[in-house]
Design an enzyme around this catalytic site. Structure first.
Site, PDB file in Angstrom:
ATOM      1  N   ASP A  87      -2.825   4.622   2.730  1.00  0.00           N
ATOM      2  CA  ASP A  87      -1.715   3.806   3.239  1.00  0.00           C
ATOM      3  C   ASP A  87      -1.934   3.642   4.745  1.00  0.00           C
ATOM      4  OD1 ASP A  87       0.709   2.479   3.621  1.00  0.00           O
ATOM      5  OD2 ASP A  87       1.946   4.282   3.523  1.00  0.00           O
ATOM      6  N   GLN A 118       7.493   2.278  -5.546  1.00  0.00           N
ATOM      7  CA  GLN A 118       6.051   2.159  -5.379  1.00  0.00           C
ATOM      8  C   GLN A 118       5.321   3.201  -6.228  1.00  0.00           C
ATOM      9  OE1 GLN A 118       4.094   0.011  -3.173  1.00  0.00           O
ATOM     10  NE2 GLN A 118       2.606   0.796  -4.632  1.00  0.00           N
ATOM     11  N   CYS A 173      -0.926   1.172  -1.453  1.00  0.00           N
ATOM     12  CA  CYS A 173       0.330   0.479  -1.744  1.00  0.00           C
ATOM     13  C   CYS A 173       0.384  -0.920  -1.148  1.00  0.00           C
ATOM     14  CB  CYS A 173       1.514   1.309  -1.253  1.00  0.00           C
ATOM     15  SG  CYS A 173       1.399   1.736   0.492  1.00  0.00           S
ATOM     16  N   LEU A 174      -0.485  -1.189  -0.146  1.00  0.00           N
ATOM     17  CA  LEU A 174      -0.521  -2.469   0.572  1.00  0.00           C
ATOM     18  C   LEU A 174       0.815  -2.677   1.314  1.00  0.00           C
ATOM     19  CD1 LEU A 174      -2.197  -4.832  -2.078  1.00  0.00           C
ATOM     20  CD2 LEU A 174      -3.331  -3.443  -0.329  1.00  0.00           C
ATOM     21  N   ARG A 194       4.335  -3.287  -9.469  1.00  0.00           N
ATOM     22  CA  ARG A 194       5.631  -3.117  -8.801  1.00  0.00           C
ATOM     23  C   ARG A 194       6.722  -3.808  -9.619  1.00  0.00           C
ATOM     24  NH1 ARG A 194       6.230  -2.102  -3.479  1.00  0.00           N
ATOM     25  NH2 ARG A 194       8.419  -2.031  -4.084  1.00  0.00           N
ATOM     26  N   HIS A 234       9.538   6.145  -1.023  1.00  0.00           N
ATOM     27  CA  HIS A 234       9.313   4.811  -1.617  1.00  0.00           C
ATOM     28  C   HIS A 234       9.138   4.985  -3.128  1.00  0.00           C
ATOM     29  CE1 HIS A 234       8.488   0.674  -1.859  1.00  0.00           C
ATOM     30  NE2 HIS A 234       7.331   0.585  -1.232  1.00  0.00           N
ATOM     31  N   ARG A 240      16.060  -1.893   1.327  1.00  0.00           N
ATOM     32  CA  ARG A 240      14.955  -1.323   2.121  1.00  0.00           C
ATOM     33  C   ARG A 240      15.511  -1.085   3.517  1.00  0.00           C
ATOM     34  NH1 ARG A 240       8.827  -3.376   2.688  1.00  0.00           N
ATOM     35  NH2 ARG A 240       8.797  -2.057   0.847  1.00  0.00           N
ATOM     36  N   ASN A 243       6.304   8.369   3.930  1.00  0.00           N
ATOM     37  CA  ASN A 243       7.220   8.075   2.819  1.00  0.00           C
ATOM     38  C   ASN A 243       6.508   8.000   1.453  1.00  0.00           C
ATOM     39  OD1 ASN A 243       5.971   5.703   3.717  1.00  0.00           O
ATOM     40  ND2 ASN A 243       7.881   4.589   4.094  1.00  0.00           N
ATOM     41  N   SER A 247       8.820  -7.330   4.266  1.00  0.00           N
ATOM     42  CA  SER A 247       8.333  -7.040   2.912  1.00  0.00           C
ATOM     43  C   SER A 247       7.707  -8.274   2.299  1.00  0.00           C
ATOM     44  CB  SER A 247       9.490  -6.593   2.021  1.00  0.00           C
ATOM     45  OG  SER A 247       9.063  -6.534   0.670  1.00  0.00           O
ATOM     46  N   MET A 248       6.658  -8.087   1.530  1.00  0.00           N
ATOM     47  CA  MET A 248       6.214  -9.140   0.628  1.00  0.00           C
ATOM     48  C   MET A 248       6.417  -8.669  -0.812  1.00  0.00           C
ATOM     49  SD  MET A 248       2.693 -11.253   0.056  1.00  0.00           S
ATOM     50  CE  MET A 248       1.576  -9.963  -0.430  1.00  0.00           C
ATOM     51  N   ARG A 249       5.689  -7.609  -1.189  1.00  0.00           N
ATOM     52  CA  ARG A 249       5.716  -7.132  -2.568  1.00  0.00           C
ATOM     53  C   ARG A 249       7.126  -6.801  -3.068  1.00  0.00           C
ATOM     54  NH1 ARG A 249       0.955  -6.610  -0.608  1.00  0.00           N
ATOM     55  NH2 ARG A 249       2.168  -6.067   1.211  1.00  0.00           N
ATOM     56  N   THR A 250       7.853  -6.026  -2.281  1.00  0.00           N
ATOM     57  CA  THR A 250       9.150  -5.545  -2.759  1.00  0.00           C
ATOM     58  C   THR A 250      10.104  -6.714  -2.962  1.00  0.00           C
ATOM     59  OG1 THR A 250       8.720  -3.493  -1.595  1.00  0.00           O
ATOM     60  CG2 THR A 250      11.013  -3.899  -2.260  1.00  0.00           C
ATOM     61  N   SER A 307       3.419   3.400  10.022  1.00  0.00           N
ATOM     62  CA  SER A 307       4.359   2.734   9.124  1.00  0.00           C
ATOM     63  C   SER A 307       5.286   1.797   9.894  1.00  0.00           C
ATOM     64  CB  SER A 307       5.193   3.790   8.392  1.00  0.00           C
ATOM     65  OG  SER A 307       4.432   4.389   7.379  1.00  0.00           O
ATOM     66  N   MET A 308       6.056   1.028   9.152  1.00  0.00           N
ATOM     67  CA  MET A 308       7.060   0.162   9.786  1.00  0.00           C
ATOM     68  C   MET A 308       7.990   1.039  10.615  1.00  0.00           C
ATOM     69  SD  MET A 308       7.867  -2.521   6.713  1.00  0.00           S
ATOM     70  CE  MET A 308       7.663  -1.437   5.306  1.00  0.00           C
TER      71      MET A 308
HETATM   72  N1   CP Z   1       4.015  -1.907  -0.943  1.00  0.00           N
HETATM   73  C1   CP Z   1       5.096  -2.513  -0.448  1.00  0.00           C
HETATM   74  O1   CP Z   1       6.229  -2.008  -0.523  1.00  0.00           O
HETATM   75  O2   CP Z   1       4.865  -3.744   0.098  1.00  0.00           O
HETATM   76  P1   CP Z   1       5.887  -4.626   0.934  1.00  0.00           P
HETATM   77  O3   CP Z   1       6.142  -3.890   2.223  1.00  0.00           O
HETATM   78  O4   CP Z   1       5.175  -5.930   1.154  1.00  0.00           O
HETATM   79  O5   CP Z   1       7.149  -4.784   0.160  1.00  0.00           O
HETATM   80  N1  NVA Z   2       4.220   3.678   4.751  1.00  0.00           N
HETATM   81  C1  NVA Z   2       4.345   2.241   4.783  1.00  0.00           C
HETATM   82  C2  NVA Z   2       4.502   1.707   3.386  1.00  0.00           C
HETATM   83  C3  NVA Z   2       4.602   0.209   3.305  1.00  0.00           C
HETATM   84  C4  NVA Z   2       4.805  -0.280   1.909  1.00  0.00           C
HETATM   85  C5  NVA Z   2       5.539   1.868   5.644  1.00  0.00           C
HETATM   86  O1  NVA Z   2       6.582   2.531   5.531  1.00  0.00           O
HETATM   87  O2  NVA Z   2       5.426   0.937   6.430  1.00  0.00           O
END
Ligand code: CP
Ligand code: NVA
Length: 309
Positions: free
Chosen positions: A227, A138, A267-268, A295, A135, A108, A166, A57-60, A231-232
């Site tokens: 998006d 977000q 959402c980045l 955020r 999420h 998370r 998500n 994560s960066m933003r969260t 995803s992760m």
């Molecule tokens: N949008 C978002 O949740 O970014 P991070 O994965 O960087 O937290």
């Molecule tokens: N759908 C993406 C959102 C990242 C903020 C994920 O779950 O990786």
């Protein structure tokens, strides 16, 4: 049951419309206060928060930690190797220990059940910072951003183009509470969960469409949203998905079809050249950075609500 007294913030539709709109109002208020340079509003003074991350994560991470500290509190980052949720220790034990130290827990995780277990076993509020299923923080930030740019969320047309993931589930659950027009354009067999679509439709609040035609979907959009395609946790599928999702890239031509009033949101993190072109991210109609900033403000308001302010 939707009510304003819930302990945790796990899904947007756990709350009723008044509560969601009140949180968004408070987000705007506290944002203005912080922007004014005011440094004496410290409701979280003496409070601590654990932030559990089993994914990157960066933003969260930065928005929760910064927001909590700007409002007087202290946040503790616990990365994948610190906690090793479910491996070094069971989730229900983690929950019961952390709530003896901390006033609030943010997490998370991969499996949605893990956030439900944390919430069940912790006696303090638990905030969902993304699961494989949803999420919500977000999409609260996204709603705030739409209100700031368009003036209102109600009645707008939001068209998501890409994987039914998500992010889409949280859009659908917001649409179960606040009326707007939500369209998800995704490739066949990458649709959002049927039950969640049904839940949103059954609420009878918003117009919900799931389609496989992005070009038709974006017509008349107020917002085109994208998006990542993988995803992760799905990164090994990235190559396959790049083939299947061809035609779902948000490019300048698709934005043109959306019309001159359409904003672009994401959402980045964004993979430029995959789900969106560099030109769209950099265009004047792109609001991805104010969106990312929000955020912090949305989450501050969520935490203020849960902690009784
Ligand atoms: N949008 C978002 O949740 O970014 P991070 O994965 O960087 O937290
Ligand atoms: N759908 C993406 C959102 C990242 C903020 C994920 O779950 O990786």
């Amino acid at each position: 049951k939707a009510n304003s007294e819930l302990k945790d913030f796990l899904h947007i539709n756990d709350f009723d419309k008044d509560t969601i709109l009140k949180i968004l109002d408070q987000a705007a208020e506290v944002k203005a206060l912080l922007k004014s340079g005011e440094k004496t509003y410290l409701p979280f003074k003496g409070k601590t928060m654990s932030m559990i991350f089993t994914k990157p994560s960066m933003r969260t991470r930065v928005s929760f930690e910064t927001g909590f500290s700007l409002l007087g509190g202290h946040a503790i980052y616990l990365g994948p190797n610190d906690i090793q949720m479910g491996k070094r220790e069971e989730t229900r034990d983690i929950a019961r220990v952390l709530c003896r130290y901390n006033d609030i827990i943010m997490a998370r995780v991969f499996a949605h059940q893990d956030i439900l277990d944390l919430a069940k076993y912790a006696t303090v509020p638990v905030v969902n910072g993304l699961t494989d299923y949803n999420h919500p923080c977000q999409i609260m930030a996204d709603a705030l951003t739409i209100i700031e740019h368009i003036g209102h969320l109600e009645g707008t047309k939001v068209v998501y183009v890409g994987d039914g993931n998500n992010i889409v589930h949280s859009w659908l659950l917001l649409a179960a509470v606040v009326p707007f027009h939500f369209v998800c354009a995704c490739p066949k067999s990458f649709e959002p969960h049927k039950e969640t679509v049904e839940k949103a439709r059954k609420a009878g609040i918003s117009k919900i469409e799931i389609t496989n035609d992005p070009k038709e979907a974006v017509q008349g959009a107020d917002v085109v949203y994208s998006d990542v395609w993988a995803s992760m946790g799905q990164k090994e599928e990235a190559e396959h998905r790049r083939k299947v999702f061809k035609g779902f890239q948000v490019d300048e031509a698709l934005m043109k079809l959306a019309g001159p009033k359409a904003y672009f949101m994401h959402c980045l993190p964004a993979e430029r050249g995959t789900e969106v072109t560099d030109g769209v991210v950099e265009a004047p109609y792109s609001i991805v950075f104010p969106q990312a900033e929000n955020r912090m403000h949305a989450q501050n308001a969520i935490m203020l609500h849960l902690l009784g302010f």
